[in-house]
Scaffold this active site. Structure first.
Site, PDB file in Angstrom:
ATOM      1  N   LYS A  60      41.368  -7.071  -8.341  1.00  0.00           N
ATOM      2  CA  LYS A  60      41.975  -5.757  -8.097  1.00  0.00           C
ATOM      3  C   LYS A  60      41.774  -5.404  -6.620  1.00  0.00           C
ATOM      4  CE  LYS A  60      40.384  -1.907  -7.799  1.00  0.00           C
ATOM      5  NZ  LYS A  60      41.012  -1.578  -6.499  1.00  0.00           N
ATOM      6  N   GLY A  98      31.697  -3.242  -2.132  1.00  0.00           N
ATOM      7  CA  GLY A  98      32.178  -1.913  -1.749  1.00  0.00           C
ATOM      8  C   GLY A  98      31.004  -0.995  -1.480  1.00  0.00           C
ATOM      9  N   SER A  99      31.238   0.287  -1.665  1.00  0.00           N
ATOM     10  CA  SER A  99      30.212   1.274  -1.320  1.00  0.00           C
ATOM     11  C   SER A  99      29.082   1.286  -2.344  1.00  0.00           C
ATOM     12  CB  SER A  99      30.854   2.660  -1.242  1.00  0.00           C
ATOM     13  OG  SER A  99      31.399   2.991  -2.504  1.00  0.00           O
ATOM     14  N   THR A 100      27.934   1.748  -1.906  1.00  0.00           N
ATOM     15  CA  THR A 100      26.781   1.840  -2.801  1.00  0.00           C
ATOM     16  C   THR A 100      27.061   2.842  -3.920  1.00  0.00           C
ATOM     17  OG1 THR A 100      25.249   1.094  -1.117  1.00  0.00           O
ATOM     18  CG2 THR A 100      24.318   2.455  -2.867  1.00  0.00           C
ATOM     19  N   ALA A 121      29.967   3.547  -5.421  1.00  0.00           N
ATOM     20  CA  ALA A 121      30.794   2.907  -6.456  1.00  0.00           C
ATOM     21  C   ALA A 121      29.995   1.826  -7.176  1.00  0.00           C
ATOM     22  CB  ALA A 121      32.066   2.332  -5.837  1.00  0.00           C
ATOM     23  N   GLY A 122      29.159   1.114  -6.421  1.00  0.00           N
ATOM     24  CA  GLY A 122      28.333   0.053  -7.017  1.00  0.00           C
ATOM     25  C   GLY A 122      27.416   0.587  -8.105  1.00  0.00           C
ATOM     26  N   GLU A 160      27.796  -6.337  -3.850  1.00  0.00           N
ATOM     27  CA  GLU A 160      27.592  -6.409  -2.390  1.00  0.00           C
ATOM     28  C   GLU A 160      27.924  -5.028  -1.856  1.00  0.00           C
ATOM     29  OE1 GLU A 160      26.486  -8.895  -0.640  1.00  0.00           O
ATOM     30  OE2 GLU A 160      26.480 -10.428  -2.183  1.00  0.00           O
ATOM     31  N   CYS A 177      30.102  -4.088   6.783  1.00  0.00           N
ATOM     32  CA  CYS A 177      28.875  -3.773   6.041  1.00  0.00           C
ATOM     33  C   CYS A 177      27.638  -4.248   6.781  1.00  0.00           C
ATOM     34  CB  CYS A 177      28.936  -4.412   4.658  1.00  0.00           C
ATOM     35  SG  CYS A 177      29.252  -6.179   4.726  1.00  0.00           S
ATOM     36  N   GLU A 207      25.460   5.301   6.126  1.00  0.00           N
ATOM     37  CA  GLU A 207      26.459   4.363   6.631  1.00  0.00           C
ATOM     38  C   GLU A 207      27.681   5.151   7.096  1.00  0.00           C
ATOM     39  OE1 GLU A 207      28.572   1.854   3.772  1.00  0.00           O
ATOM     40  OE2 GLU A 207      28.070   0.136   5.029  1.00  0.00           O
TER      41      GLU A 207
END
Ligand code: NAD
Length: 484
Positions: A178, A230-232, A234-235, A252, A286, A386
């Protein structure tokens, strides 16, 4: 040339979307729409997962030998090698990566990953027999984990797709990718190459879409493993869903890496290195080393040299080969970076270069001025969060122990560097900083070695045999055979 598309890549061919929803791809430089593609909905994800499920449960792919799968990926690699310039251009068009960077990292590096995974797969212990501790020998097998959901971000789209799709398919998995809504175009070119290479139907399926579409894919009962970059934030969400469902997951995530400049560093070479490691991809990386740590004694020298070096970097049209810093991916990203620049000033940091406003000579595009903050305390939000843009914080340290303490005083742990003419001192520092990757006088990801984060920078590793292993399940077969 139009980059418009009206289908998804599902089940080995082009599939009509379930809805009329459209994603507009907008050039971050011209602010004009450069392509329209269908936006994936849950129904499209369902179709893609069904195709991947069928290819895994009934298709030839997981049942082929590793050598047979390697041959197909070799064909794909050969075709990909012929499209590097086209791929890099597409990524510059869709997300504004400077072409100088795109032609290094946005397509050659993904191709190098394919080659590296092929080398690893040729030597991988897919099935090995070891002496048992109790009875006969034990056969230990690496079996494919199943249907993989691969979710990349927009900043290095092909780089983060290849690190998932290639090891997954080499292992015998099938995949639903996706792509991020900002960067669907590169994935269409990849789909054409997969078809031409003879990857069997349903082994890779591609449906671009936003967060909700991604979440539908993550929660889908037909998916066995999620590989996310992606972002922390969303992770965390994805990890929670996977935790509930006991689904395999690798993440990641973000970073706030520190570059430690020791007093004996060659300053000119260090600044050249920092211009890349801190500002690559216009700071949208990143691993960007956005905290620059210099001793109090050497602080002004490092700051002045950094300001002088960054001030000379060319900012502008990402298609210009001389451009070193391009626009931010989207207006919302430009606004986010500008908010952090204002916040740094409110927190008491001093603007040594840049500040808010458009860079000189530019009147359109989502640009920000490369900005260097001096007198930064590591507890400030600009040093902890970040930013994902060309904004650097120069932070003083008392001695090497203090530098290591500051580098480690972060929720993240993805990357870092130390700059010194004393290799031994550099390695000592490297061993003490709690990050998944580290560089001494350089920062180049080596695809032979694992890449990933400590702390809130992620879970699991990509690249190397370890990265291939993330797409396998281990099976032990106990035997009563005589030892061979
Ligand atoms: P993002 O988290 O907003 O989105 C990343 C991808 O996940 C996109 O495809 C998005 O559509 C999808 N997504 C978002 N929320 C989701 C959810 N709840 N469920 C399923 N899918 C979801 O990140 P971004 O802004 O696209 O990318 C920038 C971030 O990526 C930065 O934090 C950066 O540090 C990180 N990044 C990390 C690495 C790494 O290897 N560690 C590499 C590149 C980028």
């Amino acid at each position: 040339m139009s980059h418009d598309r009206d289908t998804f890549f599902i089940g080995g061919g082009w599939a009509a979307p379930a809805s009329t929803d459209v994603l507009e791809v907008v050039s971050p430089h011209s602010e004009q729409v450069v392509a329209r593609v269908p936006e994936g909905t849950p129904a499209d994800i369902d179709a893609a997962v069904a195709a991947a499920r069928k290819a895994f449960d009934e298709g030839p792919w997981p049942r082929m030998s590793p050598e047979e799968r390697i041959a197909v990926v070799e064909a794909f690699s050969g075709l990909y090698a012929g499209k590097l310039a086209e791929m890099a251009d597409l990524i510059t068009i869709e997300m504004g990566s400077p072409t100088s960077f795109a032609n290094l990292a946005q397509s050659p590096a993904p191709w190098m990953q394919i080659e590296s995974f092929l080398t690893i797969a040729r030597e991988f212990p897919w099935e090995a027999t070891r002496p048992g501790a109790l009875g006969g020998p034990v056969v230990v097998r690496h079996e494919p984990v199943g249907v993989v959901a691969a979710i990349p971000p927009w900043n290095v789209p092909q780089f983060t797709i290849m690190s998932k799709v290639i090891p997954a398919i080499l292992a015998g998995c099938t995949v639903v990718v996706k792509p991020a809504p900002e960067t669907p175009l590169d994935a269409y070119l990849m789909a054409e190459l997969l078809m031409e290479a003879g990857v069997p139907e349903g082994v890779v399926n591609i449906v671009a879409g936003g967060r909700e579409t991604g979440e539908h894919l993550v929660s889908h009962p037909g998916v066995d493993k999620v590989a996310f970059t992606g972002s922390t934030a969303a992770g965390r969400k994805i990890a929670a869903i996977c935790g509930e469902q006991l689904k395999r997951v690798s993440l990641e995530l973000g970073g706030k890496s520190a570059a430690i400049v020791l007093d004996d560093a060659d300053l000119a070479a260090t600044i050249e290195g920092l211009k890349f490691t801190a500002l690559m991809n216009s700071g949208q990386a990143c691993v960007a080393q956005t905290r620059i740590l210099a001793s109090r004694a050497n602080y002004d020298n490092v700051l002045d040299a950094l300001v002088e070096g960054v001030a000379k970097m060319q900012v502008g049209d990402p298609m210009d080969p001389a451009t070193e810093i391009g626009p931010m991916v989207a207006q919302r990203q430009q606004e986010r970076v500008e908010k952090y620049i204002a916040l740094g000033q409110e927190e008491g940091a001093r603007v040594a270069l840049g500040g808010n406003g458009m860079p000189e000579g530019l009147d359109h595009g989502w640009y920000v001025r490369p900005t260097i903050f001096a007198d930064v305390d590591n507890r400030m939000r600009i040093a902890q969060e970040e930013i994902f843009g060309p904004v650097l914080s120069v932070i003083p340290f008392d001695d090497v122990d203090d530098a290591v303490r500051i580098a480690n005083d972060s929720e993240y742990g993805l990357a870092g560097t130390v700059w010194t003419t004393d290799d031994k001192a550099g390695l000592d520092v490297a061993r003490r900083v709690r990050t998944g990757t580290y560089g001494v006088n350089t920062y180049t990801m080596d695809f032979a070695a694992p890449f990933g984060g400590f702390k809130n920078s992620g879970v699991g590793r990509e690249f190397g045999p370890e990265g291939l292993g993330q797409f396998t399940e281990l099976k032990s077969i106990y035997t009563s055979l005589p030892a061979t």
